[in-house]
Design a protein around this motif. Structure first.
Motif, PDB file in Angstrom:
ATOM      1  N   ARG A 211      21.777  64.301  20.041  1.00  0.00           N
ATOM      2  CA  ARG A 211      21.197  62.975  20.232  1.00  0.00           C
ATOM      3  C   ARG A 211      19.835  63.004  20.933  1.00  0.00           C
ATOM      4  NH1 ARG A 211      22.229  58.479  18.064  1.00  0.00           N
ATOM      5  NH2 ARG A 211      21.915  57.363  20.013  1.00  0.00           N
ATOM      6  N   VAL A 212      19.362  64.162  21.272  1.00  0.00           N
ATOM      7  CA  VAL A 212      18.125  64.273  22.052  1.00  0.00           C
ATOM      8  C   VAL A 212      16.949  63.604  21.356  1.00  0.00           C
ATOM      9  CG1 VAL A 212      16.359  65.936  22.776  1.00  0.00           C
ATOM     10  CG2 VAL A 212      18.722  66.300  23.417  1.00  0.00           C
ATOM     11  N   TYR A 213      16.871  63.728  20.034  1.00  0.00           N
ATOM     12  CA  TYR A 213      15.707  63.214  19.288  1.00  0.00           C
ATOM     13  C   TYR A 213      15.896  61.784  18.785  1.00  0.00           C
ATOM     14  CZ  TYR A 213      14.893  68.231  19.382  1.00  0.00           C
ATOM     15  OH  TYR A 213      14.731  69.532  19.803  1.00  0.00           O
ATOM     16  N   ALA A 214      17.010  61.175  19.140  1.00  0.00           N
ATOM     17  CA  ALA A 214      17.331  59.836  18.627  1.00  0.00           C
ATOM     18  C   ALA A 214      16.758  58.752  19.534  1.00  0.00           C
ATOM     19  CB  ALA A 214      18.839  59.677  18.478  1.00  0.00           C
ATOM     20  N   PHE A 215      15.447  58.655  19.552  1.00  0.00           N
ATOM     21  CA  PHE A 215      14.775  57.587  20.295  1.00  0.00           C
ATOM     22  C   PHE A 215      13.421  57.357  19.658  1.00  0.00           C
ATOM     23  CE2 PHE A 215      12.983  61.369  22.160  1.00  0.00           C
ATOM     24  CZ  PHE A 215      11.702  61.023  22.517  1.00  0.00           C
ATOM     25  N   ALA A 216      12.790  56.249  20.015  1.00  0.00           N
ATOM     26  CA  ALA A 216      11.465  55.933  19.464  1.00  0.00           C
ATOM     27  C   ALA A 216      10.610  55.299  20.552  1.00  0.00           C
ATOM     28  CB  ALA A 216      11.584  54.991  18.274  1.00  0.00           C
ATOM     29  N   LEU A 217       9.334  55.629  20.534  1.00  0.00           N
ATOM     30  CA  LEU A 217       8.363  55.039  21.441  1.00  0.00           C
ATOM     31  C   LEU A 217       7.130  54.648  20.659  1.00  0.00           C
ATOM     32  CD1 LEU A 217       8.261  57.267  24.669  1.00  0.00           C
ATOM     33  CD2 LEU A 217       9.130  54.946  24.482  1.00  0.00           C
ATOM     34  N   THR A 218       6.432  53.640  21.152  1.00  0.00           N
ATOM     35  CA  THR A 218       5.160  53.233  20.549  1.00  0.00           C
ATOM     36  C   THR A 218       4.139  53.009  21.661  1.00  0.00           C
ATOM     37  OG1 THR A 218       5.804  50.886  20.591  1.00  0.00           O
ATOM     38  CG2 THR A 218       6.289  52.124  18.570  1.00  0.00           C
ATOM     39  N   GLY A 219       2.893  52.895  21.257  1.00  0.00           N
ATOM     40  CA  GLY A 219       1.839  52.522  22.180  1.00  0.00           C
ATOM     41  C   GLY A 219       1.586  53.526  23.286  1.00  0.00           C
ATOM     42  N   PRO A 220       1.156  53.051  24.455  1.00  0.00           N
ATOM     43  CA  PRO A 220       0.777  53.946  25.550  1.00  0.00           C
ATOM     44  C   PRO A 220       1.910  54.853  26.017  1.00  0.00           C
ATOM     45  CG  PRO A 220      -0.050  51.730  25.950  1.00  0.00           C
ATOM     46  CD  PRO A 220       0.859  51.636  24.758  1.00  0.00           C
ATOM     47  N   ALA A 221       3.151  54.379  25.996  1.00  0.00           N
ATOM     48  CA  ALA A 221       4.271  55.207  26.459  1.00  0.00           C
ATOM     49  C   ALA A 221       4.464  56.424  25.556  1.00  0.00           C
ATOM     50  CB  ALA A 221       5.551  54.381  26.513  1.00  0.00           C
ATOM     51  N   ARG A 222       4.247  56.252  24.250  1.00  0.00           N
ATOM     52  CA  ARG A 222       4.388  57.365  23.307  1.00  0.00           C
ATOM     53  C   ARG A 222       3.364  58.456  23.626  1.00  0.00           C
ATOM     54  NH1 ARG A 222       1.728  58.069  18.228  1.00  0.00           N
ATOM     55  NH2 ARG A 222       2.893  59.398  16.755  1.00  0.00           N
ATOM     56  N   ALA A 223       2.116  58.064  23.839  1.00  0.00           N
ATOM     57  CA  ALA A 223       1.063  59.027  24.154  1.00  0.00           C
ATOM     58  C   ALA A 223       1.297  59.664  25.519  1.00  0.00           C
ATOM     59  CB  ALA A 223      -0.302  58.344  24.110  1.00  0.00           C
ATOM     60  N   GLN A 224       1.754  58.871  26.486  1.00  0.00           N
ATOM     61  CA  GLN A 224       1.980  59.410  27.822  1.00  0.00           C
ATOM     62  C   GLN A 224       3.119  60.416  27.832  1.00  0.00           C
ATOM     63  OE1 GLN A 224       3.793  57.109  31.183  1.00  0.00           O
ATOM     64  NE2 GLN A 224       1.752  57.352  32.105  1.00  0.00           N
ATOM     65  N   LEU A 225       4.208  60.109  27.141  1.00  0.00           N
ATOM     66  CA  LEU A 225       5.332  61.050  27.075  1.00  0.00           C
ATOM     67  C   LEU A 225       4.886  62.374  26.470  1.00  0.00           C
ATOM     68  CD1 LEU A 225       8.435  61.499  27.418  1.00  0.00           C
ATOM     69  CD2 LEU A 225       8.624  60.858  25.004  1.00  0.00           C
ATOM     70  N   SER A 226       4.102  62.310  25.398  1.00  0.00           N
ATOM     71  CA  SER A 226       3.616  63.519  24.744  1.00  0.00           C
ATOM     72  C   SER A 226       2.782  64.360  25.709  1.00  0.00           C
ATOM     73  CB  SER A 226       2.785  63.159  23.510  1.00  0.00           C
ATOM     74  OG  SER A 226       2.211  64.301  22.923  1.00  0.00           O
ATOM     75  N   ALA A 227       1.890  63.708  26.421  1.00  0.00           N
ATOM     76  CA  ALA A 227       1.007  64.432  27.341  1.00  0.00           C
ATOM     77  C   ALA A 227       1.781  65.027  28.513  1.00  0.00           C
ATOM     78  CB  ALA A 227      -0.090  63.497  27.839  1.00  0.00           C
ATOM     79  N   VAL A 228       2.696  64.251  29.078  1.00  0.00           N
ATOM     80  CA  VAL A 228       3.460  64.713  30.238  1.00  0.00           C
ATOM     81  C   VAL A 228       4.327  65.917  29.876  1.00  0.00           C
ATOM     82  CG1 VAL A 228       5.391  64.105  31.755  1.00  0.00           C
ATOM     83  CG2 VAL A 228       3.464  62.551  31.527  1.00  0.00           C
ATOM     84  N   CYS A 229       5.050  65.821  28.761  1.00  0.00           N
ATOM     85  CA  CYS A 229       5.970  66.903  28.388  1.00  0.00           C
ATOM     86  C   CYS A 229       5.218  68.171  28.003  1.00  0.00           C
ATOM     87  CB  CYS A 229       6.870  66.438  27.241  1.00  0.00           C
ATOM     88  SG  CYS A 229       8.032  65.146  27.737  1.00  0.00           S
ATOM     89  N   GLU A 230       4.089  68.014  27.322  1.00  0.00           N
ATOM     90  CA  GLU A 230       3.301  69.190  26.966  1.00  0.00           C
ATOM     91  C   GLU A 230       2.752  69.874  28.215  1.00  0.00           C
ATOM     92  OE1 GLU A 230      -0.966  70.043  24.969  1.00  0.00           O
ATOM     93  OE2 GLU A 230       0.444  68.968  23.666  1.00  0.00           O
TER      94      GLU A 230
END
Length: 264
Positions: A211-230
């Motif tokens: 279930r780890v990949y079963a979520f969706a984000l849009t807008g600023p939160a999507r970009a922020q999550l990508s940057a933080v995790c990377e």
């Protein structure tokens, strides 16, 4: 010297000579092994499709001196070659493969890492999930499964429990500060997380792997999550990856600023 059978996913392939191939395999148990596949590229070779990149197969191996493996037989279980339908998706999967190869070992089991990568390939090849979300979830959960889980339980300064609001996270140190401590002491190198980003992080860290990949984000939160995790993954891996640079060149929104999370 012995023969053994294992299930594994090909995470790297290198052709040499006219018919031979080296493959790097992430076994079902989460061990990283190198396998010599002699003559596998001969025309009409029955094993060739089972030892291609992103193929999950049952392998019969001969283990010789100094732990060297040679392929004796291979039967394809599942192919995730569908990720090659998009250059961006293929580039991302190459980065994920390089990252999981970095975080696994030749002598220690890490079955969660193997399952995590298999489900990531399934999410991208079969479910068509958002690349940035899959990338972020894989990076963060892989670090957690490798013993580097970030601490979102309490403020690292005052030890107060953290709610979804006013969380400042340090990708370098893997800890958080509450809004009050950030205001009092400052937060150089910390990122003020959006509530939606916090919810996604909690989902990634808590959910069962399917279930780890079963979520969706849009807008600023999507970009922020990508940057933080990377940023967090690169700090834990302690190196950069050429495959990540290539992926960023194809999908700029998947990249981060070189100064993201740096102290000011």
């Amino acid at each position: 010297m012995e023969h053994l059978t294992c299930k594994g996913l090909v995470i790297r392939e290198t052709d040499f000579g006219d018919t031979d191939r080296y493959i790097r395999v992430l076994t079902e148990e989460g061990r990283r092994i190198e396998v010599l596949c002699k003559g596998v590229r001969r025309r009409g070779g029955r094993m060739m499709n089972a030892v291609r990149l992103f193929c999950y197969s049952e392998l019969t191996l001969y283990q010789g001196r100094r732990g060297k493996y040679t392929l004796q037989g291979a039967d394809l279980i599942a192919s995730f070659w569908g990720v090659t339908g998009s250059m961006e998706t293929y580039a991302l999967c190459c980065y994920l493969a390089e990252l999981v190869g970095q975080m696994t070992d030749t002598e220690e089991d890490s079955p969660a890492a193997a399952r995590l990568f298999l489900y990531a390939l399934h999410a991208l090849a079969d479910q068509g999930r958002d690349r940035l979300a899959v990338k972020a979830a894989f990076e963060l959960r892989l670090m957690a499964e490798s013993g580097y889980a970030p601490d979102f339980s309490a403020c690292s300064v005052c030890q107060a429990p953290l709610g979804p609001q006013d969380i400042f996270f340090s990708p370098r140190d893997g800890v958080c500060r509450c809004g009050a401590c950030a205001a009092r002491l400052g937060a150089p190198g910390y990122v003020h997380l959006l509530p939606a980003t916090v919810s996604a992080i909690q989902h990634i860290l808590i959910q069962e792997i399917p279930r780890v990949y079963a979520f969706a984000l849009t807008g600023p939160a999507r970009a922020q999550l990508s940057a933080v995790c990377e940023a967090y993954a690169l700090c834990r891996a302690e190196r950069g990856f050429d495959s990540l640079k290539f992926y960023r060149s194809l999908e700029p929104e998947g990249g981060i600023s070189p100064t993201f999370g740096a102290k000011k």
